[in-house]
Every structure is written in structure tokens, then in C-alpha cells.
Design an enzyme around this catalytic site. Sequence first.
Site, mmCIF file in Angstrom:
data_model
loop_
_atom_site.group_PDB
_atom_site.id
_atom_site.type_symbol
_atom_site.label_atom_id
_atom_site.label_comp_id
_atom_site.label_asym_id
_atom_site.label_seq_id
_atom_site.Cartn_x
_atom_site.Cartn_y
_atom_site.Cartn_z
ATOM 1 C CB SER A 454 -0.889 0.009 1.256
ATOM 2 O OG SER A 454 -1.537 1.257 1.410
ATOM 3 C CE1 TYR A 467 -4.396 -1.916 5.028
ATOM 4 C CE2 TYR A 467 -3.326 0.188 4.560
ATOM 5 C CZ TYR A 467 -3.959 -0.957 4.119
ATOM 6 O OH TYR A 467 -4.154 -1.159 2.769
#
Length: 584
Positions: A454, A467
Site C-alpha cells: 500500500s 495497517y
Amino acid sequence: MALKGARERRVATGGVELCVAELGDPQQPTVMLVHGYPDSKEVWSEVAVRLADRFHVVLYDVRGHGRSTAPKPLRGGFTLPKLTDDFLAVADAVSPDRPVHLVGHDWGSVQSWEFVTVARTKGRIASFTSISGPSLDHFGHWINARVKRPTPRRVGQLLGQGAKSWYVYLLHTPALPELAWRGPLGRIWPKVLQRMEKVPGGAYPTASLPSDAAHGAWLYRDNVRARLRHPRPDAYAHAPVQLITPQGDAFLSERLYDDLEQWVPRLTRRTLPAKHWVPRSRPDQLAYWIEDFVMAVDAGRAEPRATGRHADRFGGQLVLITGAGSGIGRATAFAFAEAGARVVAVDRDAESAARTAELSRLIGAFEAWAETADVSDEQAMEKLAEKVHREHGVLDVLVNNAGIGLSGSFFATSADDWRKVLDVNLWGVIHGCRLFGSRMAERGQGGHIVNTASAAAFQPSRVLPAYSTSKAAVLMLSECLRAELADQGIGVSAICPGIVNTNITSTARFAGVDEAEERRRQENSARLYGLRNYPPEKVAEAILDAVVHNRAVVPVTPEAKGAHLLSRLLPGALRRLARVEPKL
């Protein structure tokens, strides 16, 4: 060395005796494999055994090679017309009533181009698969077109191929090649091939290599200069042709085949991330493409099943995608399906995985299957890997895409929250790389691993500590694996999307808030991502491009590219941005 289980015969033609080996059922379509320089028919052994279950496989030692006898005198004994006589003699002996499917590598391909473009072989060849060997006639026209109409690009192509052809000049020198091959070069060639080509175990063992290489020099001397100077004007293929181009070929430029459509009315192109000796380094992929092409021609069609983007690269390859039930995973499955791959769609939601597989088949996948697994469950992943390897074989491409989202400050994130995020986002990738990547490495025929990270991997945030940490770990894992697996021909790419319109926003968890507030934030996030509306299909395109071009880190979306650039040039600016608390 004789091929294990092969039936051998001798075929007399033009003053020589050719050693011919056969595998498989003679009642099945005949696939004839023609070797190159400085090889013998044993170079095809790995491919031949893979084809023998379905076809009548025929290999022969070219005159002067292996266990075939050499012409006397050698000069003038290796011309293309005489090699064509040899081919017809073998074809008449092994398949007198049906045309053969021809496959050639290196000089086996060069001479096979002659077979498939001269009038006297018409009707004897059902199809031709060319690997790393151009038609000398087409090559001659290619050179003439660039000499007569030079441009900077065309001159560069000529100079590039001229540099790659250094060995051709040496092979035209009197006596030197013979002395070299009968000397130290003949003894060290297997080790040279292993080092140059990453061929498992080196070259095939053969005691005839020095004489094969010495005799084979006459293939060049008898043919190359004469044909390049005076190429035939009517060298059109009279059978469907499949061209397989290794992208890392040290001896032949991909540009040699730019104009091939004008000579081949029915042409199928394939590309392979490999070097020159693909019959040894990529036998699985070659056998699969040969089988598919032969069966297509026998079924009355010569075009590939899929014509989507990158179909030349992924047709028939085995690709597994985790998190394939929706979003980026489903879009990636569809993109590989359009390219004609065999797709294994994995998701913890069985119904979603089944739907992805069903739609993949409709889109164009060679084959597609659905599997259910939770990537965070090591035992479930071990069972999945065992089943996939047993039923479908070793993967060509692995896409570790499954992931979950979690937002919340560090102190609001519980230890259980951390475990859940790391179990899926990091351990899921580790399980996939370990269980499927290890089999790629053991097979020794290359492959590619894609890990979905990401933009959060290089963009710190006060509200995404768990995350971002998981995705940063995936990015570093990918970089480490890329370094470790590079020598084995296995690429590793980290895909780093930014804001993409998928359902991860509506399912993401928000730590430290009650259920009602969490639901409100999920709805707000989904609305914001929907307004941004960056489609997952563009991420899927980036994944396929990353595999084709073996890219290491691929930021996707403008904001991801901007963050990646800032992380390298102005990391302090990113740190200051990280202090800003977003309003949800």
C-alpha cells in the site's frame, strides 16, 4: 546418451544416416523436435517427456550431430536444401500419412523456417513453433530494409543485432571453431551454459559435443552469407506459425521479428522471460504452449484462445490470486483471464471465489478454479498449496492480495487488533511466499510473486499505525525476497495502491470507537473512496505490467506516486503531513 524409454531407428538420406528417436503413441498427432547448435536431440529431452503422454514425439540428430553420421566432404554438406531432404526423409518414415507439427530451436528453428516456406514441403507440415531462430530469408530482408531506408532507430537495431551475432563471424573462420570445441571449450561448455542460462544441472551430458560443434560450424558456413546476401523473395509460410521469443536472448534481438506478419499469414506470438536455451530452462512452459498450439491447429484454428493485453506472455500460465472474491483481487483475476491464463481464485468467502472463477472462464481464462482459504491460517494455506500443486502444478505467478484495513491511534489499537491485522496482511503474504514460492524455486523454471502492499507502506499516518506497519513489512519482505530469488529467475514485485474504490473501506475496522461510530466512519470512508472512484481494474493492469517488466516497487494512483517520491526526496514533509488528523 539415449532418451529414456525412446524407440530408435536409422533413416538413410543423402549419403548420411540419421538417428531418430520416438516417444508416445504413433497413432496420435506427430510433434517433431529439431535441435540447434551446438546441441543434439537430447537438448529436447525435458520437453519431449512432457509431450509424450498426448503426442507421438519424434526427435532426430541433425546430420553430423549426436548419433547421426556426417556428410563427406563436410563443405557443402549442410546446405538448407540438404537439411530439407533430411526432414522429409524423417517425416516420411515416422508419419507417412499425416503432416507433422514441427518445433525448432536455434538452428533447428532456422532450418525449420526453410522447411515451412519451400514449396516441396507443402502439405507435410501441419504447424511450426519457432524458438530462438529466425528465417535467414526474413533476416536478409530485415537487414536490407534497414540498409536501404536507414533511420537512427533502424541503424541502432542493425548495430545491436550485429553485436549479438559476434559468434557467427568466428564460426566462419577456418579451423578455429573446430580447435576450440575439441579443446577446453568442449569440456567446460556444460558449466558455461549453467552460468549463462541458469539451466538446472548444466547442459545435458553428451560425449559427442566436440564433434557436434565442429560439424555444426558448417551450418553457418554453408548458408548464412549466401542467404543474407540473396534472400528468397517468396519465403512465405504455408502453415500456421507460433513464435516463442525469449526476452533475455543474448544472441537474437526481439526486433528481428518486427516484420514477421508479412511473411506469416497465421502467426501466434508468445514471449518468455528467459534466456536462449529455453528447452532446458523452461520445459514446462514450452511443452504447455506447444500442446495448446498443436491442439488448436488440429481443431481447425490457429489463433490463441485469448487476445487480451499480454496474452502473448500469460497464455496458459498458472496464476493464483488471494483475496480474489472482490476488489483488486477480482479485477486481477479478470485481467489474467483476459490474457488467457489459468486462474486459481482464492478467497475466504467461497461464494465470492466461485463467482470470480465463473466470470474468469467467461472472460477468456484457459481454465479457472475457485478455492476457499483464510490466508492467516497456516494449516489452511498448507492444505491449499498441497491441493493446487497436486491438481494443477507449480504456479507461474502468485499474487498475495488478501488484506484487511484497521484505523485508530496506537494506544486505541489493542493487542488483539494488531494480531488480526498482522495475521492477514503480513503472515498471509509470508504463508503464500513460503508455500508457493518455495515450489517455484525447487522447479527451477522461474516465476513471479506479486505482494499487494500500500502507499501506507512509505507514508506514515497517526491513524493507521497497525495497517501501515503491516504494509511496510510486506514492502520490505518483497525487497528481501527479490534479492534472494533473482538468481533463480523469480521476480518479486510490491504493488502499492493509494485510494482505490474497493469494499475494503466498508469492511475496515476502526479501533477505539463503539459500534455505531465505527459504522458511521465506514460509511464516510466508503463515500470518500467512491467520490475518488479510482477503479481496481487500473491496479490490476499495473500488476500485470509489473510481472511483464519485473518491476520492484509499483505505486499506483497519483497520490501513491506522489507519496513515494516524497518519501525518497522529502521524507520530512511526509512526517509533517502524518501529524494531521483526518476528519472522518
